[in-house]
Design a protein around this motif. Sequence first.
Motif, PDB file in Angstrom:
ATOM      1  N   HIS A 293      12.333-111.981 -13.987  1.00 31.57           N
ATOM      2  CA  HIS A 293      11.818-110.658 -14.382  1.00 31.57           C
ATOM      3  C   HIS A 293      11.847-109.910 -13.226  1.00 31.57           C
ATOM      4  O   HIS A 293      11.858-109.056 -13.215  1.00 31.57           O
ATOM      5  N   GLY A 294      11.589-110.562 -12.034  1.00 31.04           N
ATOM      6  CA  GLY A 294      11.105-109.830 -10.681  1.00 31.04           C
ATOM      7  C   GLY A 294      12.741-109.326 -10.509  1.00 31.04           C
ATOM      8  O   GLY A 294      12.715-108.015  -9.864  1.00 31.04           O
ATOM      9  N   PHE A 295      13.526-109.964 -10.308  1.00 35.08           N
ATOM     10  CA  PHE A 295      14.777-109.403 -10.265  1.00 35.08           C
ATOM     11  C   PHE A 295      15.335-108.235 -11.008  1.00 35.08           C
ATOM     12  O   PHE A 295      15.724-107.049 -10.592  1.00 35.08           O
ATOM     13  N   LEU A 296      15.130-108.349 -12.508  1.00 35.59           N
ATOM     14  CA  LEU A 296      15.580-107.393 -13.360  1.00 35.59           C
ATOM     15  C   LEU A 296      14.734-105.998 -12.871  1.00 35.59           C
ATOM     16  O   LEU A 296      15.365-105.116 -13.026  1.00 35.59           O
ATOM     17  N   SER A 297      13.298-106.485 -12.952  1.00 33.46           N
ATOM     18  CA  SER A 297      12.596-104.821 -12.532  1.00 33.46           C
ATOM     19  C   SER A 297      12.685-104.415 -11.588  1.00 33.46           C
ATOM     20  O   SER A 297      12.606-103.180 -11.342  1.00 33.46           O
ATOM     21  N   GLY A 298      13.264-105.231 -10.240  1.00 37.82           N
ATOM     22  CA  GLY A 298      13.500-104.547  -9.182  1.00 37.82           C
ATOM     23  C   GLY A 298      15.000-103.954  -8.708  1.00 37.82           C
ATOM     24  O   GLY A 298      15.101-103.365  -7.810  1.00 37.82           O
ATOM     25  N   LEU A 299      15.851-104.423  -9.896  1.00 40.57           N
ATOM     26  CA  LEU A 299      16.970-104.297  -9.220  1.00 40.57           C
ATOM     27  C   LEU A 299      17.701-102.689  -9.324  1.00 40.57           C
ATOM     28  O   LEU A 299      18.306-102.286  -8.148  1.00 40.57           O
ATOM     29  N   ALA A 300      17.164-101.964 -10.423  1.00 39.45           N
ATOM     30  CA  ALA A 300      17.598-100.569 -10.359  1.00 39.45           C
ATOM     31  C   ALA A 300      17.191 -99.801  -8.956  1.00 39.45           C
ATOM     32  O   ALA A 300      17.914 -98.926  -8.733  1.00 39.45           O
ATOM     33  N   PRO A 301      15.900 -99.834  -8.571  1.00 37.56           N
ATOM     34  CA  PRO A 301      15.661 -99.122  -7.531  1.00 37.56           C
ATOM     35  C   PRO A 301      16.325 -99.754  -6.122  1.00 37.56           C
ATOM     36  O   PRO A 301      16.042 -98.832  -5.091  1.00 37.56           O
ATOM     37  N   HIS A 302      16.791-100.750  -6.287  1.00 35.80           N
ATOM     38  CA  HIS A 302      17.215-101.222  -5.035  1.00 35.80           C
ATOM     39  C   HIS A 302      18.976-101.155  -4.924  1.00 35.80           C
ATOM     40  O   HIS A 302      19.574-101.528  -4.028  1.00 35.80           O
ATOM     41  N   LEU A 303      19.477-100.510  -5.924  1.00 36.82           N
ATOM     42  CA  LEU A 303      21.158-100.363  -6.165  1.00 36.82           C
ATOM     43  C   LEU A 303      21.346 -99.215  -5.658  1.00 36.82           C
ATOM     44  O   LEU A 303      20.908 -98.020  -5.960  1.00 36.82           O
ATOM     45  N   GLU A 304      22.579 -99.053  -4.696  1.00 33.68           N
ATOM     46  CA  GLU A 304      23.148 -97.716  -4.349  1.00 33.68           C
ATOM     47  C   GLU A 304      23.689 -97.471  -5.562  1.00 33.68           C
ATOM     48  O   GLU A 304      24.165 -97.933  -6.534  1.00 33.68           O
ATOM     49  N   PRO A 305      23.980 -95.962  -5.453  1.00 36.76           N
ATOM     50  CA  PRO A 305      24.755 -95.249  -6.655  1.00 36.76           C
ATOM     51  C   PRO A 305      25.944 -96.265  -7.064  1.00 36.76           C
ATOM     52  O   PRO A 305      26.792 -96.300  -6.011  1.00 36.76           O
ATOM     53  N   GLY A 306      26.438 -96.318  -8.163  1.00 32.35           N
ATOM     54  CA  GLY A 306      27.561 -96.953  -8.470  1.00 32.35           C
ATOM     55  C   GLY A 306      27.647 -98.563  -8.222  1.00 32.35           C
ATOM     56  O   GLY A 306      28.490 -99.168  -8.478  1.00 32.35           O
ATOM     57  N   GLY A 307      26.438 -98.955  -7.576  1.00 31.68           N
ATOM     58  CA  GLY A 307      26.262-100.534  -7.306  1.00 31.68           C
ATOM     59  C   GLY A 307      25.978-101.531  -8.498  1.00 31.68           C
ATOM     60  O   GLY A 307      25.809-101.050  -9.544  1.00 31.68           O
TER      61      GLY A 307
END
Length: 376
Positions: A293-307
């Motif tokens: 759940h930590g990975f899923l909740s933090g993923l979007a804010p740490h992805l570059e556009p299109g990542g």
Amino acid sequence: MSASSTVLWTEDRQSLSARWHSENQLPPPGRVIVVDDRTNAATAHRLACEGTGLLWRGDFHNARGLLRAMERRVDRKTPSPGRTPAETFRLQRRFRAHRARVLGRLLVVLEDDHALALRRAPDVRRACAEAYGPPPGGRTAISLRELLGVLGARQWRAKGVEIPALGARLRPHYGVFAPVRGEYVDLVAQAPLPRLVPRTAFDLGTGTGVLAALLARRGVERVVATDLSARARVCAHDNLRRLGLAERVRVTGPELFPEGRAGLIVCNPPWIPARPTSTLEQGVYDPDGAMLHGFLSGLAPHLEPGGEGWLILSDLAERVGLRTGDELRAAIDSAGLRVVGRIDTRPRHSRAADPGDPLHAARAAEVVSLWRLTAV
């Protein structure tokens, strides 16, 4: 030393003590007696079940024989399967915790230099130094079972684990989960990279560094690998240095996500949402799926556009009733993510083909998946 971290016993009419150490975080036995080659398995098993610590002062190989005999006695009471896979899983976990407690009460003492002063004992000093660090000074009491694990880990470290996808061997350190289940490594080796090969990738929960090394070998210029465990960070750094990748892969922690963003973020969290009973089990069991759940909740804010984020996960938890597929999908949706692809494979480990395993049906049907996720 506090009383909770000390083992006390009487030997040759002297009151003695030693620092207590348990990787399983078991408490020290409240009562400890000295045993030796004259002690039989029935007596040792009975005393251990009653909570008595058995401090071995005989021949080392006889101690190993006694431990094996105690194991056979404990295993006579292996629980029958439950009415459901979830009940069977819980019964097995409870039994294994009981088994670890009982067998962990056969103790040995390491001297102030990590030496083991028993007849025919091997030289354990290097293995103990690699596992525990420099000797802390004074005696240390540990379970014989744990010491045998330390010696086994030393052999694993010396031999290494062959990783076909890397064309190299990795050397797991004590307390770091070894990449012996190669299907998840193969998924990362085969999955198509984002259309533009990312310049930066994160490997969360790197362990031995196997996935970080694989990403670097696949052409990612810069990889940041994280891990909560200090042991794992040292292990990963050693492996990456040996592979000639230390300049391209930075190992950090204990935070799950490093600072910044990346075009690819990979995570292979523990697959089973249950409490681990040892340091090594933290690579398999994760209470309430906290890392997932930590990975899923933090993923979007740490992805570059299109990542993309790659989640490598087994469905064994669903097959034994510890999590549902709907719960996983809901967690992905609530994190503002969408699934753009999924690659599946079947496990190749021996337990999947063992009809004697209490969870054989679930293990035989298990699927390991790489979920390709992007921000909505």
